[in-house]
Enzyme design. Structure first.
Site, PDB file in Angstrom:
ATOM      1  CG  HIS A 121      -1.682   0.890   1.861  1.00  0.00           C
ATOM      2  ND1 HIS A 121      -1.860   2.092   1.833  1.00  0.00           N
ATOM      3  CD2 HIS A 121      -3.345   1.371   1.558  1.00  0.00           C
ATOM      4  CE1 HIS A 121      -2.770   3.124   2.170  1.00  0.00           C
ATOM      5  NE2 HIS A 121      -3.674   1.983   1.600  1.00  0.00           N
ATOM      6  CG  ASP A 198       0.484  -2.818   6.563  1.00  0.00           C
ATOM      7  OD1 ASP A 198      -0.462  -2.276   6.748  1.00  0.00           O
ATOM      8  OD2 ASP A 198       0.210  -2.228   4.663  1.00  0.00           O
ATOM      9  CD  GLN A 201      -7.356  -4.590   3.744  1.00  0.00           C
ATOM     10  OE1 GLN A 201      -8.193  -4.974   3.527  1.00  0.00           O
ATOM     11  NE2 GLN A 201      -7.580  -3.620   3.860  1.00  0.00           N
ATOM     12  CE  LYS A 224      -7.532  -0.698   5.908  1.00  0.00           C
ATOM     13  NZ  LYS A 224      -8.316   0.461   4.670  1.00  0.00           N
ATOM     14  CB  CYS A 362      -3.936   3.013  -1.772  1.00  0.00           C
ATOM     15  SG  CYS A 362      -5.210   4.941  -1.444  1.00  0.00           S
TER      16      CYS A 362
END
Lengths: 404, 151
Positions: A121, A198, A201, A224, A362
């Site tokens: 991202h 990261d 998600q 999220k 993104c």
């Protein structure tokens, strides 16, 4: 797990859009919030609102206790070794920027390398580019294959003693790919590199044990994970965080301040300058408790059923090309349809009550890889149903007919 | 409520499928790139403007949704042979049509065929798709150094 019962927990799902039942399939952008999270945030403002770590009055003590309780809930969810390793931020983006600035400025110099992947991202690309510009380090990128899987053979080749940090997405928001972060962390540590994962998600779909993974930094966002927007977390190893200079200066991150010298506060407060998003953090805690009450294993199994069902539909839908077909993936169906631009799909589906994302997500390098300007993306959460996937595909058929 | 049919009129579907004046113009006196950061739509417009300030030829290339492609196609068709002064008048009329109150009917006398795009105002997230080409053309004519964006 009873999906119909879960749906009752989400007031927003009980509405119609353009006269059709809302089918919310944009969960990779943000998830909806259950009543208990909404009630927790509301209760905080109605009953407990005060600044934290300051007052000796009852409200401040209540607010501080609720804020620190949330830190413990989040520590336990990710199995961090201590609450000192749990730093609240505005979200994944700020968590990554914190590491790129505070850790990066102190540890990265000219000639060093930062290794990221092709499926990051923008929030796990740009902070590292900025760090490289500041320091003269160079940014290296692990390629991926046509299925949207990392080329682990090339990862091993790109990794060297020059690599200071590997930044990798746990689950790709554009493709759904789940990356083999365990192996990536092991290999990176073997050359002395730190690893930032990261988890924006992944964290609501797969169990994350930061100690078992031995990850140096894990970043994610509450919104999220059925929690409020504007709040997230950076979980870092205590020894690394302790050695890092502060990120932002201000209130709460200090022990004493004079014009000659400031002594910084202990972890985690050293990295939480200023009044934080107190209601958001408390709501984040409530969201985690909600996920735990349903059970991550049950959620993951339900979501896998949805993805499999959607993938079968996608496979027989004339003109549809899936983008991202990794063997190990979750919750994301990204695709293009011949002759219909994703934005037109987005508008037409909206008129059928179906909310999807259309765009570059993104992750423009991913779009460049597949040579598409944008994709349409349906992404699933615990409250979605197979009926909703049927609604998605019948709306897609309408879109195809308009452009036939 | 506006229906999808108001947005996706047959003229728009046709221009999307077979865009007019598509491709690079070489040589050209003016060109500019336009970009919609929200969608990733990319557009390049090319023009030949003669000494009398008449748009002798005009084309575009790029990729975007049906609204952005059809809008660019219709725009290039409408402007061929027109003066820069007329472009400015059409730009204002088009911008007004795309952003005006729903009750405000488009000025079909000025806009002609371009009025088929009036449906976008009911779809706020799509207005920029229709106006990108106009902003891009404006910066081409004004020789603006930076790529046009719709913000």
């Amino acid at each position: 797990m009873n999906v119909n019962q879960i749906r009752q927990d989400f007031p927003i799902l009980q509405q119609q859009i353009h006269g059709k039942p809302l089918v919310y399939l944009d969960n990779a952008a943000t998830t909806q919030k259950p009543q208990c999270v909404i009630d927790t945030v509301r209760h905080y403002y109605e009953a407990d609102n005060a600044n934290i770590h300051r007052g000796v009055h009852t409200l401040s003590e209540r607010a501080t206790a609720a804020y620190e309780d949330a830190r413990e809930i989040i520590r336990a969810y990710f199995n961090a070794a201590s609450t000192q390793e749990v730093i609240f931020t505005r979200g994944t983006t700020e968590s990554i920027n914190l590491v790129a600035s505070a850790w990066g400025n102190a540890n990265v110099k000219k000639g060093d390398e930062i290794l990221i992947t092709h499926m990051e991202h923008h929030s796990n690309i740009v902070p590292w580019q900025m760090l490289c510009q500041r320091t003269g380090a160079s940014l290296k990128v692990v390629p991926m294959n046509d299925a949207g899987e990392l080329r682990m053979d090339l990862f091993a080749k790109l990794l060297s003693e020059r690599t200071k940090l590997v930044g990798v997405v746990h689950m790709s928001n554009a493709l759904g790919t789940l990356n083999p972060i365990e192996s990536i962390i092991q290999q990176a540590h073997a050359v002395g590199a730190k690893v930032l994962v990261d988890g924006a998600q992944a964290a609501s779909h797969v169990a994350v044990d930061v100690q078992a993974l031995d990850v140096d930094f894990y970043a994610t966002s509450a919104h999220k994970m059925y929690g409020p927007t504007g709040v997230g977390v950076l979980i870092g190893k205590q020894a690394i965080l302790a050695a890092m200079p502060p990120y932002q200066g201000g209130g709460d991150m200090i022990l004493t301040v004079s014009f000659d010298k400031t002594r910084y506060n202990a972890l985690p407060h050293k990295f939480e300058a200023g009044t934080p998003n107190i209601a958001g953090v408390i709501g984040f805690g409530a969201a985690i408790k909600y996920i735990q009450s349903i059970g991550l294993a049950a959620i993951a199994s339900h979501e896998k059923g949805l993805l499999d069902y959607a993938s079968v539909h996608a496979g027989v839908f004339d003109g549809l090309t899936p983008i991202g077909t990794a063997a190990n993936k979750a919750c994301v169906l990204s695709f293009v349809i011949k002759g219909v631009h994703p934005h037109d799909l987005g508008t037409i589906l909206d008129r059928e009550g179906v909310a999807i994302r259309a765009g570059h997500h993104c992750a423009m390098p991913v779009m460049q890889y597949y040579k598409v300007p944008a994709t349409a993306r349906a992404s699933f959460a615990m409250y979605n149903t197979k009926n909703e996937i049927d609604a998605l595909f019948s709306a897609l058929a309408k879109a195809r007919a308009i452009f036939a | 409520m506006f229906s999808l049919g108001d947005l996706y009129q047959q003229v728009i579907i046709d221009h999307n499928k077979a865009p007019r004046n598509f491709g690079k113009l070489e040589p050209c006196t003016h060109d500019a790139e336009g970009y919609n950061p929200l969608c990733g739509d990319q557009l390049h417009v090319y023009l030949n403007i003669n000494d009398d300030e008449i748009i002798e030829s005009i084309s575009f290339e790029g990729q975007g949704c049906s609204i952005s492609t059809a809008s660019a196609s219709l725009m290039t068709d409408a402007l061929k042979g027109r003066s820069v002064a007329e472009f400015n008048r059409l730009f204002a009329a088009f911008h007004h049509m795309a952003t005006a109150d729903l009750s405000d009917a488009p000025d079909e006398e000025v806009l002609g065929k371009l009025a088929v795009l009036s449906g976008v105002k009911e779809f706020p997230s799509r207005i920029k798709c229709a106006t990108l080409c106009w902003h891009t053309l404006k910066s081409a004519i004004e020789h603006a150094a930076d790529p046009a964006i719709t913000e």
